[in-house]
Design an enzyme around this catalytic site. Structure first.
Site, PDB file in Angstrom:
ATOM      1  CE  LYS A  54      75.744  12.159  18.937  1.00  0.00           C
ATOM      2  NZ  LYS A  54      75.539  11.683  17.552  1.00  0.00           N
ATOM      3  CD  GLN A  98      73.544  12.428  14.497  1.00  0.00           C
ATOM      4  OE1 GLN A  98      74.320  12.822  15.363  1.00  0.00           O
ATOM      5  NE2 GLN A  98      72.932  11.256  14.596  1.00  0.00           N
ATOM      6  CG  ASP A 121      80.484   8.462  15.256  1.00  0.00           C
ATOM      7  OD1 ASP A 121      80.186   8.237  16.447  1.00  0.00           O
ATOM      8  OD2 ASP A 121      79.747   9.074  14.462  1.00  0.00           O
TER       9      ASP A 121
END
Ligand code: NDP
Length: 298
Positions: A54, A98, A121
Site C-alpha cells: 500500500k 490494518q 476503507d
C-alpha cells in the site's frame, strides 16, 4: 463456452495511473499532496506485506504515505490516541488501520474512532449508513472494485439478477448495496441459505465472497453468467512445495466452461482493492480541500 477472463490486474493498473494523474493535478491546485496514513499493529507477515505494498502504491500515485508501525503489545488507548492525532492532521486525508488487530484491542472501537471523512476503507458505521441510504461517503474498497469491473464489462446492470454469496460487513453487505444502487435485483446468500446452488443458478451476476476454496462449481452457474470471485484461499502445499496454490471461492477451470466472463485468482479482484484505496484517498483529499474532482476521472 470458454469465459472471457476479466483482467483485474490490467484494470487496476490503469486506475492507478489515472489516480496518479489526478493526484498530480490535485497537488497543483491544493499546494500539497494527498496523504494516506496506514497503521500497523504487530508483525503479522501478511499484514506487513499488505502495508508495504500500500505504501509503495501510494507513493507511485503521487501521494504521501505515512506508515505507523506499532508493537504488538500497544495499548488500545495509545492506538486511539494515534488515530485522534491523524484525524487532526491536515496532511492526512485517509486513515487505514490494518486489520486484524491483536486480540486485546477492540476493532470496532478503533474503527469508530477514525473520522468518517478520513475513513477511506469505508468501515465506519457512518459510512455504512451513508451507503445504505445513498448518501456520499466512502465505500469499502473490495466491493467498489467489483462494481467497477462489472460496469466496465456489462455497462448498465439494470434488471439483472445478482447473487452475492457472503454477508460480511466489508464485502458481502456493501456489495449487495452497490448492486441495488445499480438497479440489479439482488439476493444476499450466506451459510444458512437453502439450496444455494439453485439460488446461484438464477444469477446473471455471481459474486463469491465466502472464503471457501473452489466452493462454487460449474453446475451452479447459469450459462453466460458474469462471475466475480473475491475469495482468496491457499490450498495445502503439494508434495515438496513450500506453499500451496492460491485459489478463489469458484472452481475456476470448470466454471470458465460455463460462465460468460470470470475473474481469475490471483489477478482479478485482489489488485483492485489497493487501486480503489488510492482512489478513495484522492476523493477524500478533494473533499477535505473543497476542490471538485475532475468530471468522470475515476
Ligand atoms: P467472512 O468470513 O467475514 O464472511 C464469509 C461469509 O461467507 C459469511 O457471510 C458466511 O456466512 C458465508 N459463508 C461461509 N460458509 C458458507 C457456505 N458454506 N455457504 C454459503 N455461505 C457461506 O469473509 P470476508 O467477507 O471477509 O471474505 C470473504 C473472502 O474474500 C475470503 O476468502 C477473503 O480472503 C476474501 N477477501 C478478498 C479481498 C480482496 O482484496 N480480494 C478483500 C477481502 C476479503 P454467515 O454470515 O452465515 O456465517
Amino acid at each position: 463456452m470458454t469465459a472471457e477472463i476479466i483482467d483485474g490486474k490490467a484494470f487496476a493498473l490503469s486506475l492507478r495511473e489515472r489516480v496518479g494523474e489526478v493526484a498530480a493535478a490535485f497537488e497543483a491546485k491544493a499546494g500539497r499532496k494527498a496523504g494516506l496514513a496506514v497503521v500497523l499493529v504487530g508483525e503479522d507477515p501478511a499484514s506487513q506485506v499488505y502495508v508495504r505494498s500500500k505504501g509503495k502504491a501510494t507513493l507511485a500515485a503521487n501521494m504521501l504515505s505515512f506508515e505507523h508501525k506499532l508493537p504488538v503489545d500497544t495499548a488500545e488507548a495509545d492506538l486511539l490516541a494515534l488515530v485522534e492525532k491523524l484525524n487532526n492532521d491536515p496532511s492526512v486525508d485517509g486513515i487505514l488501520v490494518q486489520l486484524p488487530l491483536p486480540s486485546h484491542v477492540d476493532e470496532q472501537t478503533v474503527i469508530a474512532a477514525i473520522s468518517p471523512d478520513k475513513d477511506v476503507d469505508g468501515f465506519h458505521v457512518t459510512n455504512a449508513g451513508r451507503l445504505a441510504v445513498g448518501q456520499e461517503g466512502f465505500v469499502p474498497c473490495t466491493p467498489l472494485g467489483c462494481i467497477m469491473l462489472l460496469t466496465d464489462r456489462l455497462g448498465d446492470l439494470s434488471g439483472l439478477d445478482a447473487v452475492v454469496v457472503g454477508r460480511s460487513n466489508i464485502v458481502g453487505k456493501p456489495m449487495a448495496q452497490l448492486l441495488v444502487q445499480q438497479n440489479a435485483t439482488v439476493t444476499l446468500a450466506h451459510s444458512r441459505t437453502k439450496n444455494l446452488p439453485e439460488v446461484v443458478r438464477r444469477a446473471d451476476i455471481v459474486i463469491a465472497a465466502v472464503g471457501r476454496a473452489e466452493m462454487v462449481k460449474a453446475d451452479w452457474l447459469k450459462p453466460g453468467a458474469t462471475v466475480i470471485d473475491v475469495g482468496i484461499n491457499r490450498l495445502p502445499p503439494a508434495d515438496g512445495a513450500e506453499k500451496g496454490k492460491l485459489v478463489g471461492d469458484v472452481a475456476f477451470a470448470e466454471a470458465s466452461e460455463v460462465a460468460g466472463a470470470i475473474t481469475p485468482v490471483p489477478g482479478g479482484v485482489g489488485p483492485m482493492t489497493i487501486a480503489v484505496l488510492l482512489r478513495n484517498t484522492l476523493v477524500a483529499a478533494h473533499r477535505n480541500e473543497g476542490i471538485a474532482m475532475p468530471d468522470g476521472a475515476l
